[in-house]
Motif scaffolding. Structure first.
Motif, PDB file in Angstrom:
ATOM      1  N   ARG A  87     -20.685 -12.792  -6.389  1.00  0.00           N
ATOM      2  CA  ARG A  87     -20.937 -14.020  -7.147  1.00  0.00           C
ATOM      3  C   ARG A  87     -21.770 -13.659  -8.370  1.00  0.00           C
ATOM      4  O   ARG A  87     -22.531 -12.691  -8.346  1.00  0.00           O
ATOM      5  CB  ARG A  87     -21.705 -15.051  -6.315  1.00  0.00           C
ATOM      6  CG  ARG A  87     -20.969 -15.495  -5.095  1.00  0.00           C
ATOM      7  CD  ARG A  87     -21.609 -16.662  -4.365  1.00  0.00           C
ATOM      8  NE  ARG A  87     -23.027 -16.503  -4.092  1.00  0.00           N
ATOM      9  CZ  ARG A  87     -23.879 -17.526  -3.955  1.00  0.00           C
ATOM     10  NH1 ARG A  87     -23.462 -18.771  -4.096  1.00  0.00           N
ATOM     11  NH2 ARG A  87     -25.152 -17.312  -3.691  1.00  0.00           N
ATOM     12  N   CYS A  89     -24.598 -15.493 -10.722  1.00  0.00           N
ATOM     13  CA  CYS A  89     -25.452 -16.674 -10.620  1.00  0.00           C
ATOM     14  C   CYS A  89     -26.314 -16.897 -11.852  1.00  0.00           C
ATOM     15  O   CYS A  89     -26.877 -15.960 -12.425  1.00  0.00           O
ATOM     16  CB  CYS A  89     -26.345 -16.557  -9.391  1.00  0.00           C
ATOM     17  SG  CYS A  89     -25.404 -16.565  -7.848  1.00  0.00           S
ATOM     18  N   HIS A  90     -26.398 -18.161 -12.219  1.00  0.00           N
ATOM     19  CA  HIS A  90     -27.249 -18.708 -13.264  1.00  0.00           C
ATOM     20  C   HIS A  90     -28.257 -19.567 -12.497  1.00  0.00           C
ATOM     21  O   HIS A  90     -27.935 -20.017 -11.396  1.00  0.00           O
ATOM     22  CB  HIS A  90     -26.350 -19.573 -14.178  1.00  0.00           C
ATOM     23  CG  HIS A  90     -27.039 -20.228 -15.324  1.00  0.00           C
ATOM     24  ND1 HIS A  90     -27.786 -21.378 -15.186  1.00  0.00           N
ATOM     25  CD2 HIS A  90     -27.079 -19.903 -16.643  1.00  0.00           C
ATOM     26  CE1 HIS A  90     -28.240 -21.736 -16.364  1.00  0.00           C
ATOM     27  NE2 HIS A  90     -27.832 -20.855 -17.266  1.00  0.00           N
ATOM     28  N   CYS A  94     -23.826 -20.891  -9.207  1.00  0.00           N
ATOM     29  CA  CYS A  94     -23.129 -19.609  -9.076  1.00  0.00           C
ATOM     30  C   CYS A  94     -21.621 -19.803  -9.145  1.00  0.00           C
ATOM     31  O   CYS A  94     -21.112 -20.890  -8.891  1.00  0.00           O
ATOM     32  CB  CYS A  94     -23.469 -18.960  -7.732  1.00  0.00           C
ATOM     33  SG  CYS A  94     -25.216 -18.554  -7.520  1.00  0.00           S
ATOM     34  N   LEU A 116     -29.079 -14.153 -15.738  1.00  0.00           N
ATOM     35  CA  LEU A 116     -27.988 -14.166 -14.762  1.00  0.00           C
ATOM     36  C   LEU A 116     -28.256 -13.053 -13.749  1.00  0.00           C
ATOM     37  O   LEU A 116     -29.023 -12.131 -14.027  1.00  0.00           O
ATOM     38  CB  LEU A 116     -26.647 -13.921 -15.448  1.00  0.00           C
ATOM     39  CG  LEU A 116     -26.224 -14.919 -16.518  1.00  0.00           C
ATOM     40  CD1 LEU A 116     -24.898 -14.490 -17.140  1.00  0.00           C
ATOM     41  CD2 LEU A 116     -26.105 -16.310 -15.934  1.00  0.00           C
ATOM     42  N   ARG A 119     -24.700 -11.227  -7.221  1.00  0.00           N
ATOM     43  CA  ARG A 119     -25.066 -11.287  -5.800  1.00  0.00           C
ATOM     44  C   ARG A 119     -23.875 -10.768  -5.012  1.00  0.00           C
ATOM     45  O   ARG A 119     -22.761 -11.258  -5.186  1.00  0.00           O
ATOM     46  CB  ARG A 119     -25.413 -12.702  -5.378  1.00  0.00           C
ATOM     47  CG  ARG A 119     -26.649 -13.238  -6.059  1.00  0.00           C
ATOM     48  CD  ARG A 119     -26.967 -14.643  -5.555  1.00  0.00           C
ATOM     49  NE  ARG A 119     -28.153 -15.153  -6.179  1.00  0.00           N
ATOM     50  CZ  ARG A 119     -29.374 -15.055  -5.669  1.00  0.00           C
ATOM     51  NH1 ARG A 119     -29.550 -14.464  -4.509  1.00  0.00           N
ATOM     52  NH2 ARG A 119     -30.409 -15.547  -6.296  1.00  0.00           N
TER      53      ARG A 119
END
Length: 141
Positions: A87, A89-90, A94, A116, A119
Protein backbone atom coordinates in the motif's frame (compact mmCIF):
# COMPACT_ATOMS: atom_id res chain seq x y z
CA UNK A 1 2.39 62.29 -36.49
CA UNK A 2 -0.37 60.04 -35.21
CA UNK A 3 -0.07 58.53 -31.68
CA UNK A 4 0.44 54.77 -31.47
CA UNK A 5 -2.21 52.86 -29.56
CA UNK A 6 -1.95 49.21 -28.53
CA UNK A 7 -5.15 48.30 -30.35
CA UNK A 8 -6.82 50.16 -33.17
CA UNK A 9 -10.18 51.71 -32.35
CA UNK A 10 -13.22 49.55 -32.85
CA UNK A 11 -13.67 45.84 -32.46
CA UNK A 12 -10.64 44.75 -34.46
CA UNK A 13 -8.42 44.50 -31.33
CA UNK A 14 -10.74 42.27 -29.27
CA UNK A 15 -9.71 38.91 -30.77
CA UNK A 16 -6.06 39.68 -30.03
CA UNK A 17 -6.88 40.79 -26.49
CA UNK A 18 -8.96 37.66 -25.90
CA UNK A 19 -6.13 35.45 -27.17
CA UNK A 20 -3.65 37.24 -24.89
CA UNK A 21 -5.89 36.70 -21.85
CA UNK A 22 -6.34 32.99 -22.65
CA UNK A 23 -2.56 32.55 -23.02
CA UNK A 24 -1.99 34.28 -19.68
CA UNK A 25 -4.48 31.96 -17.97
CA UNK A 26 -2.91 28.84 -19.50
CA UNK A 27 0.58 30.01 -18.53
CA UNK A 28 -0.61 30.57 -14.95
CA UNK A 29 -2.04 27.05 -14.82
CA UNK A 30 1.19 25.57 -16.17
CA UNK A 31 3.25 27.45 -13.61
CA UNK A 32 1.07 26.17 -10.79
CA UNK A 33 1.59 22.53 -11.83
CA UNK A 34 4.64 20.72 -10.54
CA UNK A 35 6.01 17.53 -9.09
CA UNK A 36 8.35 16.19 -6.49
CA UNK A 37 10.35 12.98 -6.30
CA UNK A 38 11.42 11.09 -3.20
CA UNK A 39 13.21 7.84 -2.49
CA UNK A 40 13.42 5.67 0.61
CA UNK A 41 16.03 3.09 1.59
CA UNK A 42 15.25 -0.59 1.23
CA UNK A 43 14.33 -2.73 4.22
CA UNK A 44 13.33 -6.27 5.14
CA UNK A 45 9.70 -7.35 5.48
CA UNK A 46 9.64 -10.38 7.73
CA UNK A 47 6.30 -10.71 9.54
CA UNK A 48 3.31 -12.33 7.83
CA UNK A 49 0.09 -10.41 8.32
CA UNK A 50 1.79 -7.42 9.97
CA UNK A 51 2.64 -4.28 8.01
CA UNK A 52 6.13 -2.86 7.87
CA UNK A 53 6.39 0.80 6.82
CA UNK A 54 9.13 2.51 4.84
CA UNK A 55 10.82 5.70 5.91
CA UNK A 56 8.72 8.76 5.13
CA UNK A 57 8.96 10.04 1.57
CA UNK A 58 8.88 13.84 1.69
CA UNK A 59 9.13 16.58 -0.92
CA UNK A 60 12.65 17.96 -1.33
CA UNK A 61 11.31 21.50 -1.53
CA UNK A 62 7.94 22.88 -0.67
CA UNK A 63 5.08 22.58 -3.13
CA UNK A 64 3.10 25.83 -3.33
CA UNK A 65 0.72 26.38 -0.43
CA UNK A 66 -2.58 24.68 -1.12
CA UNK A 67 -1.15 22.45 -3.88
CA UNK A 68 -3.13 19.24 -4.34
CA UNK A 69 -1.99 15.89 -5.66
CA UNK A 70 -3.13 15.07 -9.19
CA UNK A 71 -1.38 11.69 -9.53
CA UNK A 72 1.35 9.59 -7.95
CA UNK A 73 3.73 7.26 -9.77
CA UNK A 74 5.48 4.64 -7.64
CA UNK A 75 7.98 1.86 -7.90
CA UNK A 76 9.57 -0.71 -5.62
CA UNK A 77 11.51 -3.93 -6.19
CA UNK A 78 11.35 -7.38 -4.66
CA UNK A 79 13.30 -10.46 -5.76
CA UNK A 80 11.77 -12.33 -8.73
CA UNK A 81 8.96 -14.69 -7.79
CA UNK A 82 8.33 -13.03 -4.42
CA UNK A 83 5.04 -11.34 -3.59
CA UNK A 84 4.01 -8.79 -1.03
CA UNK A 85 0.84 -6.96 -0.16
CA UNK A 86 1.67 -3.31 -0.76
CA UNK A 87 0.00 0.00 0.00
CA UNK A 88 1.04 3.62 -0.48
CA UNK A 89 -0.14 5.82 2.36
CA UNK A 90 -0.79 9.53 2.79
CA UNK A 91 -1.81 10.83 6.24
CA UNK A 92 -5.38 11.07 4.87
CA UNK A 93 -5.59 7.53 3.46
CA UNK A 94 -3.95 4.62 1.67
CA UNK A 95 -4.19 2.98 -1.73
CA UNK A 96 -3.44 -0.67 -2.53
CA UNK A 97 -0.62 -1.13 -5.04
CA UNK A 98 -1.29 -3.97 -7.49
CA UNK A 99 2.29 -4.17 -8.83
CA UNK A 100 5.84 -3.03 -8.25
CA UNK A 101 5.34 0.03 -10.42
CA UNK A 102 2.46 2.10 -11.68
CA UNK A 103 0.51 5.33 -11.43
CA UNK A 104 -2.59 6.15 -9.41
CA UNK A 105 -5.02 9.02 -9.15
CA UNK A 106 -6.57 7.58 -5.98
CA UNK A 107 -4.80 10.20 -3.84
CA UNK A 108 -5.86 13.10 -6.10
CA UNK A 109 -7.07 16.15 -4.23
CA UNK A 110 -5.06 15.45 -1.07
CA UNK A 111 -2.44 17.98 0.05
CA UNK A 112 0.78 17.61 -1.92
CA UNK A 113 3.22 18.58 0.82
CA UNK A 114 2.35 15.67 3.16
CA UNK A 115 4.76 12.73 3.55
CA UNK A 116 3.97 9.39 1.92
CA UNK A 117 5.03 5.92 3.06
CA UNK A 118 5.02 2.45 1.56
CA UNK A 119 3.49 -0.28 3.75
CA UNK A 120 4.22 -3.93 3.03
CA UNK A 121 3.11 -7.22 4.54
CA UNK A 122 3.86 -10.83 3.69
CA UNK A 123 1.05 -13.16 2.70
CA UNK A 124 0.41 -16.04 5.13
CA UNK A 125 3.26 -18.49 5.03
CA UNK A 126 5.50 -16.01 3.19
CA UNK A 127 9.23 -15.89 3.86
CA UNK A 128 11.14 -12.76 4.73
CA UNK A 129 11.95 -10.56 1.73
CA UNK A 130 13.96 -7.39 1.20
CA UNK A 131 12.22 -4.51 -0.56
CA UNK A 132 14.34 -1.96 -2.45
CA UNK A 133 14.21 0.76 -5.07
CA UNK A 134 11.37 2.64 -3.33
CA UNK A 135 10.44 5.82 -5.19
CA UNK A 136 7.44 8.09 -5.66
CA UNK A 137 6.82 10.92 -8.11
CA UNK A 138 4.03 13.16 -6.85
CA UNK A 139 2.40 15.39 -9.46
CA UNK A 140 0.45 18.35 -8.11
CA UNK A 141 -1.46 21.43 -9.10
Amino acid sequence: MRPVTPFPPGRRGWPGLALLLVLMLVAGELQAAGSWVAEAPGFPVSLAGRETASAALRPGGSPPEGAAITSVAWRYRVPPGRELKARLCHPAGCVALPAGRGTTRALAGLVADAPLAFRFSLPRGGRSVRVGGLQVIVNHR
